[in-house]
Design an enzyme around this catalytic site. Structure first.
Site, PDB file in Angstrom:
ATOM      1  N   GLN A 239       0.822  -1.201   0.000  1.00 16.67           N
ATOM      2  CA  GLN A 239       0.000   0.000   0.000  1.00 16.67           C
ATOM      3  C   GLN A 239       0.861   1.259   0.000  1.00 16.67           C
ATOM      4  O   GLN A 239       0.637   2.176  -0.767  1.00 16.67           O
ATOM      5  CB  GLN A 239      -0.881  -0.009   1.225  1.00 16.67           C
ATOM      6  CG  GLN A 239      -2.240   0.534   0.901  1.00 16.67           C
ATOM      7  CD  GLN A 239      -3.087   0.637   2.130  1.00 16.67           C
ATOM      8  OE1 GLN A 239      -2.647   0.375   3.236  1.00 16.67           O
ATOM      9  NE2 GLN A 239      -4.312   1.013   1.955  1.00 16.67           N
ATOM     10  N   ARG A 240       1.867   1.233   0.837  1.00 23.26           N
ATOM     11  CA  ARG A 240       2.740   2.404   0.905  1.00 23.26           C
ATOM     12  C   ARG A 240       3.416   2.620  -0.442  1.00 23.26           C
ATOM     13  O   ARG A 240       3.562   3.707  -0.912  1.00 23.26           O
ATOM     14  CB  ARG A 240       3.799   2.213   1.988  1.00 23.26           C
ATOM     15  CG  ARG A 240       3.271   2.549   3.343  1.00 23.26           C
ATOM     16  CD  ARG A 240       4.376   2.449   4.372  1.00 23.26           C
ATOM     17  NE  ARG A 240       3.928   1.672   5.483  1.00 23.26           N
ATOM     18  CZ  ARG A 240       4.642   0.735   6.080  1.00 23.26           C
ATOM     19  NH1 ARG A 240       5.845   0.448   5.657  1.00 23.26           N
ATOM     20  NH2 ARG A 240       4.141   0.085   7.091  1.00 23.26           N
ATOM     21  N   ALA A 242       2.301   1.926  -3.335  1.00 23.83           N
ATOM     22  CA  ALA A 242       1.380   2.515  -4.298  1.00 23.83           C
ATOM     23  C   ALA A 242       1.064   3.959  -3.943  1.00 23.83           C
ATOM     24  O   ALA A 242       1.067   4.830  -4.797  1.00 23.83           O
ATOM     25  CB  ALA A 242       0.100   1.704  -4.344  1.00 23.83           C
ATOM     26  N   LYS A 243       0.798   4.159  -2.654  1.00 17.30           N
ATOM     27  CA  LYS A 243       0.279   5.473  -2.291  1.00 17.30           C
ATOM     28  C   LYS A 243       1.365   6.505  -2.068  1.00 17.30           C
ATOM     29  O   LYS A 243       1.280   7.617  -2.551  1.00 17.30           O
ATOM     30  CB  LYS A 243      -0.575   5.347  -1.032  1.00 17.30           C
ATOM     31  CG  LYS A 243      -1.850   4.585  -1.334  1.00 17.30           C
ATOM     32  CD  LYS A 243      -2.905   4.838  -0.307  1.00 17.30           C
ATOM     33  CE  LYS A 243      -4.204   4.175  -0.740  1.00 17.30           C
ATOM     34  NZ  LYS A 243      -4.999   3.757   0.383  1.00 17.30           N
ATOM     35  N   ARG A 244       2.378   6.112  -1.332  1.00 17.34           N
ATOM     36  CA  ARG A 244       3.352   7.122  -0.964  1.00 17.34           C
ATOM     37  C   ARG A 244       4.315   7.427  -2.109  1.00 17.34           C
ATOM     38  O   ARG A 244       4.732   8.533  -2.314  1.00 17.34           O
ATOM     39  CB  ARG A 244       4.125   6.669   0.270  1.00 17.34           C
ATOM     40  CG  ARG A 244       4.891   7.809   0.885  1.00 17.34           C
ATOM     41  CD  ARG A 244       5.513   7.421   2.192  1.00 17.34           C
ATOM     42  NE  ARG A 244       4.522   7.065   3.189  1.00 17.34           N
ATOM     43  CZ  ARG A 244       4.827   6.517   4.351  1.00 17.34           C
ATOM     44  NH1 ARG A 244       6.072   6.224   4.634  1.00 17.34           N
ATOM     45  NH2 ARG A 244       3.881   6.226   5.221  1.00 17.34           N
TER      46      ARG A 244
END
Ligand code: GLU
Length: 281
Positions: A239-240, A242-244
């Site tokens: 997730q990180r 992809a998002k960050r």
């Protein structure tokens, strides 16, 4: 014995490099040992799972050059199996209905923290006459479950050796959600056994969950696979990533004409591929 691994994505969004890395690990582990690599779609989260993501996941895996054996297993087709296990645990007095909302739990000043966030404080554990017409989930009475098992629990992880399972640290986990007929913990444990998975290859972010899965295996009389919790790509979780870091999804790379096999080979080096439009932090 034939080695069997699996990749088990949830179709709640698009896959990115972190997912690809995990799928490659599971695939290569099996293939390099003459084993089988299975695909399971974890689509029981009715509020977040989307059929269109399933098609994209299959296309992404083909693009990476990862072929799976046999038919794809969909968790949404196995609800009666999960229900039977829940009925069994309920009949043994190991589950209780819980009516608390997230806000209720967050508001409990005493809620201690475990490996996966706040531990449920047990508010509903001793409710005398629960009103099952109200929305509720079902929680495992963790202390009762451990007493019922009454045996030392451990599992083998290839990078950590023999690990003592400590499910108590998770508190009374949810086994049937308000909005889904089973929780991740229950479905994954039953499915890995049903699919004859000998080696669970997945990211180290799921290591804490294995402590709960080991207890469920003991409660439900299921075999314990070997575990291989691999390091997360470039030290970030999916997730990180992809998002960050704004990493593109696999489908975006595919549509951009990136060569999937070359991308997979770059990931096999254990780093975010440079030159594929993906940069690490
Ligand atoms: N469905 C889970 C996820 O996408 C993975 C389950 C597992 O590998 O045990 O995070």
């Amino acid at each position: 014995m034939t080695i069997v691994t699996r990749f088990a994505p949830s179709p709640t969004g698009r896959l990115h490099a972190g997912h690809a890395f995990s799928a490659i690990q599971a695939h290569d582990f099996a293939r390099s040992r003459g084993g089988r690599f299975l695909l399971r779609i974890e689509d029981i989260d009715g509020t977040r799972s989307r059929p269109e993501h399933v098609e994209t996941i299959l296309a992404d895996l083909r693009w990476l050059g990862l072929a799976w054996d046999g038919a794809v297993l969909f968790q949404s087709q196995r609800l009666p199996i999960y229900q039977a296990a829940l009925d069994d645990l309920r009949a043994r007095g190991l589950l209780y209905p819980c009516f608390c909302t997230r806000a209720d739990i967050a508001a409990s000043m005493t809620a201690p923290h475990g490996p996966e966030g706040a531990i449920y404080p047990g508010t509903c554990r001793a409710r005398a006459a629960p009103d099952l017409a109200r929305p509720h989930c079902w929680r495992l009475d963790m202390a009762g479950a451990l007493a019922a098992v009454d045996q030392p629990l451990f599992f083998h992880d290839s990078r950590r050796g023999l690990v003592d399972a400590d499910p108590l640290a998770h508190g009374d986990v949810v086994l049937a959600r308000k909005d889904a007929p089973a929780s991740y913990h229950l479905a994954v444990t039953l499915d890995d056994a049903a699919q004859g998975v000998t080696d669970v290859v997945r990211g180290a972010d799921l290591l804490p969950a294995t402590h709960v899965h080991r207890l469920l295996q003991a409660l439900l009389g299921l075999p314990t696979p070997r575990y291989h919790h691999h390091a997360l790509l470039a030290g970030t979780d999916g997730q990180r990533l992809a998002k960050r870091h704004g990493a593109p999804t696999l489908s975006a790379l595919r549509e951009r004409g990136v060569d999937g096999s070359a991308f997979a080979d770059a990931l096999r080096q254990g780093e975010l591929p440079v030159g594929f439009g993906v940069t690490s932090a």
